[in-house]
Motif scaffolding. Structure first.
Motif, short mmCIF file in Angstrom:
data_model
loop_
_atom_site.label_atom_id
_atom_site.label_comp_id
_atom_site.label_asym_id
_atom_site.label_seq_id
_atom_site.Cartn_x
_atom_site.Cartn_y
_atom_site.Cartn_z
N THR A 32 -13.76 -9.05 -1.60
CA THR A 32 -12.37 -8.55 -1.61
C THR A 32 -11.46 -9.33 -0.66
O THR A 32 -10.24 -9.33 -0.83
N GLY A 33 -12.04 -10.00 0.34
CA GLY A 33 -11.24 -10.81 1.25
C GLY A 33 -10.47 -11.87 0.47
O GLY A 33 -9.34 -12.24 0.83
N TYR A 36 -6.96 -10.76 -0.55
CA TYR A 36 -5.96 -10.85 0.54
C TYR A 36 -5.61 -12.31 0.81
O TYR A 36 -4.46 -12.65 1.11
N ARG A 37 -6.63 -13.16 0.68
CA ARG A 37 -6.38 -14.60 0.87
C ARG A 37 -5.43 -15.13 -0.19
O ARG A 37 -4.54 -15.95 0.09
N SER A 97 -4.91 -12.43 7.08
CA SER A 97 -5.03 -11.43 8.13
C SER A 97 -3.68 -10.72 8.32
O SER A 97 -3.63 -9.49 8.44
N SER A 100 -2.80 -8.50 5.24
CA SER A 100 -3.72 -7.36 5.06
C SER A 100 -3.33 -6.16 5.93
O SER A 100 -3.82 -5.06 5.72
N ARG A 106 -2.07 -3.57 0.68
CA ARG A 106 -3.34 -2.86 0.48
C ARG A 106 -3.25 -1.98 -0.77
O ARG A 106 -4.17 -1.93 -1.57
N GLY A 126 -16.02 -6.23 2.24
CA GLY A 126 -14.66 -6.21 2.78
C GLY A 126 -14.63 -5.56 4.14
O GLY A 126 -15.55 -5.73 4.95
N ARG A 127 -13.54 -4.82 4.41
CA ARG A 127 -13.40 -4.15 5.70
C ARG A 127 -13.30 -2.64 5.54
O ARG A 127 -13.62 -1.90 6.46
N ASP A 128 -12.83 -2.22 4.36
CA ASP A 128 -12.54 -0.78 4.15
C ASP A 128 -13.14 -0.30 2.84
O ASP A 128 -12.63 0.62 2.23
N ARG A 184 -5.85 -1.65 13.81
CA ARG A 184 -4.64 -1.64 12.99
C ARG A 184 -4.47 -0.24 12.36
O ARG A 184 -5.44 0.50 12.20
O1 C5P Z 1 -13.36 -11.57 4.65
P1 C5P Z 1 -12.24 -12.56 4.73
O2 C5P Z 1 -12.21 -13.34 6.01
O3 C5P Z 1 -12.17 -13.45 3.53
O4 C5P Z 1 -10.92 -11.68 4.71
C1 C5P Z 1 -9.64 -12.25 4.83
C2 C5P Z 1 -8.70 -11.27 5.52
O5 C5P Z 1 -8.49 -10.13 4.70
C3 C5P Z 1 -9.22 -10.75 6.86
O6 C5P Z 1 -8.20 -10.90 7.82
C4 C5P Z 1 -9.49 -9.29 6.66
O7 C5P Z 1 -9.10 -8.51 7.75
C5 C5P Z 1 -8.70 -8.94 5.42
N1 C5P Z 1 -9.43 -7.99 4.58
C6 C5P Z 1 -9.06 -6.68 4.60
N2 C5P Z 1 -9.70 -5.78 3.80
C7 C5P Z 1 -10.70 -6.17 2.98
C8 C5P Z 1 -11.11 -7.53 2.97
C9 C5P Z 1 -10.45 -8.42 3.79
O8 C5P Z 1 -8.16 -6.30 5.34
N3 C5P Z 1 -11.30 -5.28 2.19
#
Ligand code: C5P
Length: 220
Positions: A32-33, A36-37, A97, A100, A106, A126-128, A184
């Motif tokens: 999922t990153g 956001y990228r 970053s 996101s 989101r 991912g993160r969440d 955050r």
């Molecule tokens: O994992 P990666 O480094 O590719 O993620 C890129 C950016 O997207 C990171 O800064 C991360 O905090 C954010 N992200 C997020 N939620 C996710 C996946 C990534 O906030 N589910």
């Protein structure tokens, strides 16, 4: 459908471990990153500061992001173009970053991630994912490693890419990013209450993959 959520900080080896675990289990790996990228890249390409919430929100209606999973590898499309290699640039990491942390971004990606998981068995990283995106995932893993170990991995990666780097700087950045991610306001990086926490410090990649696959198998 079966969903495995893998969350954790940068540099914990999440994407490699999640990709390999998905392959072993015959599930689709969703990074999922990358979403956001892709949004970060769009803002860069259009001269929009990724920290400018108003401008980013105004631009969102023109953005289309999609993922394709042919041949078992995830490809990322931004407004119809394959941007899979491009989104790995350092500049894009920073933009990702920043975007996101914007709630509307989101929200924009939320239903897409849900739909992806509704249509196939996934290992989603991912993160969440375990806390927000897929709170009903059958297995939730929070994968981490000490900041020193994660900084060490990142430092080696940079050197391998021929980039100049100072270990102490990389460590400082890592600690700062951890703080930023976990404090955050929207979707902070915290382990889901029902997640299994795995610390990969001192483990080889193969050991980490085995541990994760075992946790997934015993949770299904
Ligand atoms: O994992 P990666 O480094 O590719 O993620 C890129 C950016 O997207 C990171 O800064 C991360 O905090 C954010 N992200 C997020 N939620 C996710 C996946 C990534 O906030 N589910």
């Amino acid at each position: 459908m079966i969903a495995v959520a893998i969350d954790g900080p940068a540099g914990a080896g999440k994407s490699t471990v999640a990709r390999r675990a998905a392959k072993i289990l015959g599930f689709v790996y969703v990074d999922t990153g990358a979403l956001y990228r892709a949004i970060g890249l769009y803002m860069i390409n259009h001269g929009i500061a990724p920290v400018n919430r108003e401008a980013v929100c105004a631009a969102l209606s023109n953005v289309s992001v999609s993922l394709d999973f042919q041949d078992g590898e995830q490809k990322v499309f931004l407004c119809g173009s394959d941007v899979t290699p491009e989104i790995r640039a350092e500049e894009v990491s920073n933009a990702a970053s920043a975007v996101s942390a914007i709630p509307e971004v989101r929200q924009f990606l939320f239903s897409m991630q849900r739909t992806l998981a509704a249509e196939r068995n996934v290992v989603m990283d991912g993160r969440d994912i375990g806390t927000v995106v897929l709170p009903n995932a059958q297995v939730k893993i929070f994968l981490t490693a000490s900041p020193e170990e994660r900084a060490q991995r990142r430092y080696r990666e940079l050197l391998q890419k021929g980039k100049k780097a100072e270990y102490s700087e990389v460590l400082k950045d890592m600690i700062q990013r951890d703080y930023h991610d976990s404090h955050r306001e929207v979707a902070p990086l915290v382990p889901a209450k029902d997640s299994v926490q795995i610390d990969t410090s001192g483990n080889t990649l193969e050991q980490s993959i085995n541990r994760v696959v075992n946790v997934i198998r015993s949770g299904l």
